[in-house]
Design a protein around this motif. Structure first.
Motif, PDB file in Angstrom:
ATOM      1  N   ALA A   7     -30.490  21.784 -61.934  1.00 28.33           N
ATOM      2  CA  ALA A   7     -29.184  21.517 -62.533  1.00 28.33           C
ATOM      3  C   ALA A   7     -28.970  20.324 -61.424  1.00 28.33           C
ATOM      4  N   GLU A   8     -29.308  20.403 -60.060  1.00 29.30           N
ATOM      5  CA  GLU A   8     -28.964  19.423 -58.711  1.00 29.30           C
ATOM      6  C   GLU A   8     -29.992  18.400 -59.723  1.00 29.30           C
ATOM      7  N   GLN A   9     -30.572  17.649 -60.649  1.00 25.05           N
ATOM      8  CA  GLN A   9     -30.825  16.731 -60.954  1.00 25.05           C
ATOM      9  C   GLN A   9     -29.913  16.514 -62.151  1.00 25.05           C
ATOM     10  N   GLY A  10     -29.734  17.146 -62.924  1.00 23.92           N
ATOM     11  CA  GLY A  10     -29.100  16.374 -63.189  1.00 23.92           C
ATOM     12  C   GLY A  10     -27.583  16.087 -63.021  1.00 23.92           C
ATOM     13  N   GLU A  11     -26.995  16.666 -61.701  1.00 24.04           N
ATOM     14  CA  GLU A  11     -26.071  16.519 -61.698  1.00 24.04           C
ATOM     15  C   GLU A  11     -26.134  15.244 -60.451  1.00 24.04           C
ATOM     16  N   ILE A  12     -26.797  15.298 -60.419  1.00 19.54           N
ATOM     17  CA  ILE A  12     -27.157  13.370 -59.901  1.00 19.54           C
ATOM     18  C   ILE A  12     -27.071  12.492 -60.541  1.00 19.54           C
ATOM     19  N   ARG A  13     -27.568  12.562 -61.880  1.00 18.90           N
ATOM     20  CA  ARG A  13     -27.339  11.638 -62.989  1.00 18.90           C
ATOM     21  C   ARG A  13     -25.892  11.686 -63.647  1.00 18.90           C
ATOM     22  N   ARG A  14     -25.481  12.972 -63.769  1.00 16.96           N
ATOM     23  CA  ARG A  14     -23.835  12.368 -64.141  1.00 16.96           C
ATOM     24  C   ARG A  14     -23.028  12.161 -63.170  1.00 16.96           C
ATOM     25  N   THR A  15     -23.116  12.525 -61.511  1.00 18.23           N
ATOM     26  CA  THR A  15     -22.279  11.793 -60.224  1.00 18.23           C
ATOM     27  C   THR A  15     -22.692  10.002 -60.177  1.00 18.23           C
ATOM     28  N   LEU A  16     -23.610   9.773 -60.851  1.00 16.10           N
ATOM     29  CA  LEU A  16     -24.105   8.069 -60.990  1.00 16.10           C
ATOM     30  C   LEU A  16     -23.739   7.501 -61.989  1.00 16.10           C
ATOM     31  N   ARG A  17     -24.196   8.529 -63.472  1.00 19.36           N
ATOM     32  CA  ARG A  17     -22.777   7.512 -64.360  1.00 19.36           C
ATOM     33  C   ARG A  17     -21.643   7.134 -64.026  1.00 19.36           C
ATOM     34  N   GLU A  18     -20.840   8.569 -63.106  1.00 18.16           N
ATOM     35  CA  GLU A  18     -19.513   8.084 -63.189  1.00 18.16           C
ATOM     36  C   GLU A  18     -18.865   6.570 -62.598  1.00 18.16           C
ATOM     37  N   VAL A  19     -20.047   7.314 -61.384  1.00 18.75           N
ATOM     38  CA  VAL A  19     -19.320   5.722 -60.616  1.00 18.75           C
ATOM     39  C   VAL A  19     -19.482   4.542 -60.661  1.00 18.75           C
ATOM     40  N   ILE A  20     -20.760   4.217 -61.718  1.00 22.03           N
ATOM     41  CA  ILE A  20     -20.974   3.223 -62.159  1.00 22.03           C
ATOM     42  C   ILE A  20     -20.686   2.597 -63.654  1.00 22.03           C
ATOM     43  N   THR A  21     -19.941   4.031 -64.024  1.00 23.16           N
ATOM     44  CA  THR A  21     -19.124   3.533 -65.416  1.00 23.16           C
ATOM     45  C   THR A  21     -17.614   2.831 -64.772  1.00 23.16           C
ATOM     46  N   LYS A  22     -17.603   3.214 -63.825  1.00 19.35           N
ATOM     47  CA  LYS A  22     -15.807   2.788 -63.847  1.00 19.35           C
ATOM     48  C   LYS A  22     -16.432   1.636 -62.514  1.00 19.35           C
ATOM     49  N   ARG A  23     -17.504   1.686 -61.867  1.00 18.31           N
ATOM     50  CA  ARG A  23     -17.209  -0.101 -61.173  1.00 18.31           C
ATOM     51  C   ARG A  23     -18.537  -0.725 -61.353  1.00 18.31           C
ATOM     52  N   CYS A  24     -19.199  -0.839 -62.273  1.00 15.54           N
ATOM     53  CA  CYS A  24     -19.510  -1.617 -62.569  1.00 15.54           C
ATOM     54  C   CYS A  24     -20.160  -1.936 -64.021  1.00 15.54           C
ATOM     55  N   GLY A  25     -18.644  -2.642 -64.540  1.00 15.83           N
ATOM     56  CA  GLY A  25     -19.361  -3.236 -66.143  1.00 15.83           C
ATOM     57  C   GLY A  25     -19.681  -4.337 -66.410  1.00 15.83           C
ATOM     58  N   PRO A  26     -19.824  -5.697 -67.044  1.00 18.16           N
ATOM     59  CA  PRO A  26     -20.520  -6.529 -67.413  1.00 18.16           C
ATOM     60  C   PRO A  26     -19.748  -7.498 -65.860  1.00 18.16           C
ATOM     61  N   ASP A  27     -18.157  -8.023 -66.217  1.00 15.72           N
ATOM     62  CA  ASP A  27     -17.824  -8.773 -65.790  1.00 15.72           C
ATOM     63  C   ASP A  27     -17.760  -8.647 -63.680  1.00 15.72           C
ATOM     64  N   GLU A  28     -17.891  -7.046 -63.868  1.00 14.49           N
ATOM     65  CA  GLU A  28     -18.123  -6.620 -61.983  1.00 14.49           C
ATOM     66  C   GLU A  28     -19.701  -7.369 -61.995  1.00 14.49           C
ATOM     67  N   VAL A  29     -21.072  -7.203 -62.696  1.00 17.51           N
ATOM     68  CA  VAL A  29     -21.848  -7.523 -62.137  1.00 17.51           C
ATOM     69  C   VAL A  29     -21.901  -8.858 -61.843  1.00 17.51           C
ATOM     70  N   ARG A  30     -21.486  -9.616 -63.190  1.00 13.38           N
ATOM     71  CA  ARG A  30     -20.823 -11.229 -62.885  1.00 13.38           C
ATOM     72  C   ARG A  30     -20.289 -11.339 -61.389  1.00 13.38           C
ATOM     73  N   ALA A  31     -19.524 -10.893 -61.176  1.00 13.10           N
ATOM     74  CA  ALA A  31     -19.121 -11.249 -60.268  1.00 13.10           C
ATOM     75  C   ALA A  31     -19.659 -11.251 -58.711  1.00 13.10           C
TER      76      ALA A  31
END
Length: 433
Positions: A7-31
């Motif tokens: 469950a802890e490993q699943g939480e790491i994956r879920r939390t990171l995906r939420e953060v990355i999805t919100k703050r790291c789209g293709p435009d943000e990566v290029r910037a």
């Protein structure tokens, strides 16, 4: 091996995906990659402060979380999905484990808590372009890749109680912005030739760092020039005192396996994401009055990519488990270091997935501005850094002894069955008739 995640490993994956999805789209990566640091400093601070990502695999004694390579690989898989440019690989995967393995207690206490908190970034600098060799991924790392006493490489000399470095490193991941460099240098000349690691702080006199134009702009690289730079020895040089020296090649090989595992997980995340976006595209794009995803040829091509991505994911997960098993002292011979093979599988998977994405997106897929090229360049760039694929597999086969030389048969002895000459065509047919 239990392939299920906790469950802890699943939480790491879920939390990171939420953060990355919100703050790291293709435009943000290029910037982010066009900033002086080469990454989004605010995102890195959030990953460090909220999730403890830099210290995920560091002991809690030094401010870390105390997890294993498996958790680090899961986190890297999520970062790979967005190709998020962060100093995680250079800092937490390449540099920090070396400080933990070889550093003195004073060095660990001074550096690792700052790394775990995200306050200090670090990078590993090896001479020339030999990162894959130094990490033991593409060949034996007990050779003279650090300079061998000749011109070139990075040389270290001890004078008036101070270590000084002279030389150059060409492919230092995040080397232009790291606050600390772990530099591999040759010492001892020809008589007592060996490789040691040194710490060089940001702003050291005589050090020039230049950011390079890399094929993969999401993985920044730098050239580091050292001109009589004062450095601190990592650990203690017991060989200089007549004792047993530090086994730097073995430590680098251990870190190389972990790095290969983490990069393999990154590649799997990237391949999975580019496959997902390609599937979405072929379901929407129409040709001859129907979605091109309904064509059997397109289905077959994407099915092949899916199988390759899942095979690469299994290889990366196994390598992460094996690395944890080795660290814990169990797992069995042969299950110790599988990172190189997992990396080769991941490179193949991402290259295939990105190539299919470029083609199936049609005309727009062939433009440099399309995000499919970011993924294609990640596969090509990582292979230049850590490969090539055929050498990764050849090194793994060499370590496993698959092609070990056999003793020649004694003179006059009959050859073994596998070595006996083949019977001529038709031999024995007469007896069968």
């Amino acid at each position: 091996m239990d392939a299920a995640f906790s469950a802890e490993q699943g939480e790491i994956r879920r939390t990171l995906r939420e953060v990355i999805t919100k703050r790291c789209g293709p435009d943000e990566v290029r910037a982010a990659v066009r900033t002086p640091a080469g990454h989004d400093s605010a995102l890195w601070s959030a990953l460090a402060e909220q999730l403890g990502l830099p210290g995920l695999a560091l002991p809690d004694t030094y401010g870390g979380v105390g997890c294993t390579t498996a958790e680090l690989a899961l986190g890297s898989e999520e970062l790979g999905r967005a190709l998020a440019p962060t100093p995680l690989l250079a800092t937490a995967v390449l540099a920090a484990p070396l400080i933990l393995a070889l550093g003195t207690e004073e060095q660990r206490a001074a550096l690792l808590p700052r790394i775990a908190a995200g306050e200090l970034t670090a990078a590993l600098a090896v001479p020339g372009t030999g990162l894959a060799t130094a990490l033991g991924l593409a060949g034996d790392n007990r050779g003279d890749w650090a300079g061998g006493g000749r011109a070139g490489g990075v040389q270290a000399r001890h004078q008036d109680g101070v270590w000084r470095l002279y030389g150059q490193a060409e492919q230092v991941v995040d080397g232009h912005s790291a606050g600390l460099l772990v530099v591999a240098a040759h010492v001892g000349g020809f008589a007592r030739s060996r490789t040691l690691l040194f710490l060089v702080r940001e702003g050291a006199a005589g050090m020039v760092r230049t950011r390079q134009t890399a094929l993969d702009e999401t993985r920044t690289q730098a050239r580091v020039e050292l001109r009589d730079v004062e450095a601190e020895l990592l650990g203690t040089d017991r060989a200089a005192e007549g004792g047993e020296g530090i086994d730097v090649p073995d430590a680098l090989a251990a870190v190389g396996d972990i790095a290969a595992t983490v990069v393999a997980a990154e590649l799997v995340g990237a391949a999975d994401q580019v496959l997902e976006r390609t599937v979405d595209h072929v379901q929407q794009r129409e040709q001859f009055g129907r979605a091109i995803g309904s064509f059997q040829a397109v289905k077959h091509r994407l099915a092949d990519v899916y199988v390759q991505v899942q095979a690469a994911r299994s290889a990366a997960y196994y390598a992460a488990w094996a690395a944890g098993a080795e660290a814990a002292g169990f797992g069995g011979q042969g299950a110790e270091r599988a990172g190189g093979l997992a990396l080769a599988q991941g490179l193949d998977a991402l290259r295939t997935a990105a190539s299919e994405a470029v083609q199936l997106h049609g005309g727009i897929g062939f433009t440099w501005e399309h995000e499919a090229h970011l993924y294609f360049k990640r596969a090509a760039g990582d292979e230049l850094l850590f490969g090539p694929v055929h050498r990764l597999r050849a090194r793994a086969a060499e370590r496993a002894g698959l092609f070990a030389d056999h003793e020649p048969p004694a003179e006059g002895a009959a050859p073994a069955a596998s070595e006996a000459p083949a019977a001529p065509a038709g031999a024995g047919l007469g007896e069968a008739v």
